[in-house]
Design a protein around this motif. Sequence first.
Motif, mmCIF file in Angstrom:
data_model
loop_
_atom_site.group_PDB
_atom_site.id
_atom_site.type_symbol
_atom_site.label_atom_id
_atom_site.label_comp_id
_atom_site.label_asym_id
_atom_site.label_seq_id
_atom_site.Cartn_x
_atom_site.Cartn_y
_atom_site.Cartn_z
ATOM 1 N N TYR A 184 -14.299 5.040 -2.070
ATOM 2 C CA TYR A 184 -12.981 3.892 -2.159
ATOM 3 C C TYR A 184 -12.769 3.618 -3.511
ATOM 4 O O TYR A 184 -13.835 2.686 -4.427
ATOM 5 C CB TYR A 184 -12.959 3.088 -1.090
ATOM 6 C CG TYR A 184 -12.092 4.092 -0.302
ATOM 7 C CD1 TYR A 184 -11.061 3.843 0.315
ATOM 8 C CD2 TYR A 184 -13.371 3.546 1.090
ATOM 9 C CE1 TYR A 184 -10.735 4.807 1.609
ATOM 10 C CE2 TYR A 184 -13.002 3.952 2.169
ATOM 11 C CZ TYR A 184 -11.768 4.221 2.263
ATOM 12 O OH TYR A 184 -11.624 4.754 3.606
ATOM 13 N N GLN A 221 -8.230 3.556 -3.556
ATOM 14 C CA GLN A 221 -7.913 4.449 -2.267
ATOM 15 C C GLN A 221 -8.620 4.899 -3.072
ATOM 16 O O GLN A 221 -9.841 5.236 -3.450
ATOM 17 C CB GLN A 221 -6.895 4.542 -3.041
ATOM 18 C CG GLN A 221 -6.438 6.121 -3.713
ATOM 19 C CD GLN A 221 -4.714 6.657 -4.353
ATOM 20 O OE1 GLN A 221 -3.571 5.598 -3.736
ATOM 21 N NE2 GLN A 221 -5.050 7.535 -5.552
ATOM 22 N N ARG A 243 -5.438 4.478 1.565
ATOM 23 C CA ARG A 243 -5.485 2.832 0.961
ATOM 24 C C ARG A 243 -6.512 1.567 1.640
ATOM 25 O O ARG A 243 -5.589 1.403 2.664
ATOM 26 C CB ARG A 243 -4.131 2.662 -0.192
ATOM 27 C CG ARG A 243 -4.033 3.160 -1.265
ATOM 28 C CD ARG A 243 -2.166 3.305 -1.822
ATOM 29 N NE ARG A 243 -2.506 3.359 -3.080
ATOM 30 C CZ ARG A 243 -1.522 3.483 -3.158
ATOM 31 N NH1 ARG A 243 -0.312 3.589 -2.850
ATOM 32 N NH2 ARG A 243 -1.350 4.301 -4.402
ATOM 33 N N MET A 268 -6.605 -3.424 -4.570
ATOM 34 C CA MET A 268 -6.695 -2.585 -3.908
ATOM 35 C C MET A 268 -7.220 -0.959 -4.039
ATOM 36 O O MET A 268 -7.777 -1.096 -5.631
ATOM 37 C CB MET A 268 -4.542 -1.819 -4.132
ATOM 38 C CG MET A 268 -3.762 -0.114 -2.989
ATOM 39 S SD MET A 268 -2.898 -0.261 -3.473
ATOM 40 C CE MET A 268 -2.008 -1.614 -2.850
ATOM 41 N N SER A 317 0.961 -1.076 -0.140
ATOM 42 C CA SER A 317 0.195 0.244 0.110
ATOM 43 C C SER A 317 0.496 1.066 -0.127
ATOM 44 O O SER A 317 0.561 2.212 -0.436
ATOM 45 C CB SER A 317 -1.036 -0.274 1.411
ATOM 46 O OG SER A 317 -0.223 0.058 2.498
#
Lengths: 169, 250
Positions: B162, B183, B189, B181, B123
């Motif tokens: 996100y 963010q 993140r 992932m 991350s």
Amino acid sequence: MNEHERLIEQHIPRLRRYARALTGEREAADDLVQDTLERAWAKRHLWRRGSDLRAWLFTVMHNVFINQVRGRRPGPHVALDGEAMELPERAVQADRLEIRDLEAALKLLPGEQREVLLLVALEELSYQETADALGIPVGTVMSRLSRARERLRRVSSGQPESAILKVVK
Amino acid sequence: MSQLPVTESDLHGYVDGVLPEARRAEVEAYLAGHPEESERVVAYRRQNEALRARYAPVLEEPVPQRLAARVERRQPVLRYAAIVAWVTLGGVAGWHLHGLQAERRTEATAWPHRAAIAHVVYSPEVRHPVEVGADQEKHLVNWLSKRLGAPLRIPHLGDLGYALVGGRLLPDERGPAAQFMYQDARGQRLTLYVRVNPEDSRETAFRFAQERNVGVFYWIDRKLGYALSGEIGKDELLRVATAVYRQLNP
């Protein structure tokens, strides 16, 4: 990075170009390149130093390609012919029809003819190199090339296009 | 003129510009007297040009990371370095984070721990947080589904602020795992770690593990285990985990 890797890496853009034309789809093409690179690395001892690496990489890609085509089956594997991907918006509007036609016409060719046509016309391999890459005699290269070009010509000149399209559908 | 008859192969050789000079002249003379053949040759040359023009832009495209990285990753020294980094970070993380290094981890708690380590490792990455970006989401999900041998789905967390960054393949205890992932606008993140469970795993409710700054909600859902890691408050993380669970079980 050792010499061998650097050499292979230099060829990635051209492998991608050929794979794109061969599969007609960006993702499938890059999958094909990726599998080719993996296999080329695993089999690197089979490449004779001093011989044409690019031609050898095309041989590896050819083997991967026919295995993928042969191996299409349901299951966890990603099919090679998924939904058509959007093409990059390179062409001006007026060219788009023509480009679509070219790609559509390519897709109408049997894989073995498409490979020969693309190696010769796009990648500019000699007939002998093409024969070596595909593991077929030069005579077969010539006959496939001839059939591919003629079929492409007929399709794009609109002659029996609808007939051909129907057969394929 | 005493010459060999012009064959089909000669015509293609002419199209591709590979005939010797003398033969080329003979073919040209032949074509001058055969308009239909001449038309064919012109059409074939146009095909060559059209193919090259159409696919030339591919050469200019940046090589996707997964292909460029492919070769690099094979270098033994790099691979060794990566393993050292992995083990060191894992060791440091485990040692630092919990003070529980003496406790024997069972597999049931070891895999969320691996998810937390993967979160800590990837991350903070600026340049290479993921192997395949969100712009290639379809490929990402196909690729990782293929590698894990199970159909994956990528939850969309835009409603919670996100956005998907992308994902990567990771080694789990017995095979591959996937990491997605996300963010938010501030760059905070979250990572969702997905792995295939061993045969005997039973479904679980949400469980929570706190590894120093990293909170992990994890659960088992049929074949797959999910672990959502983030350095955010437990309540917010639970909210996201709940959304993930709902999306995967509509």
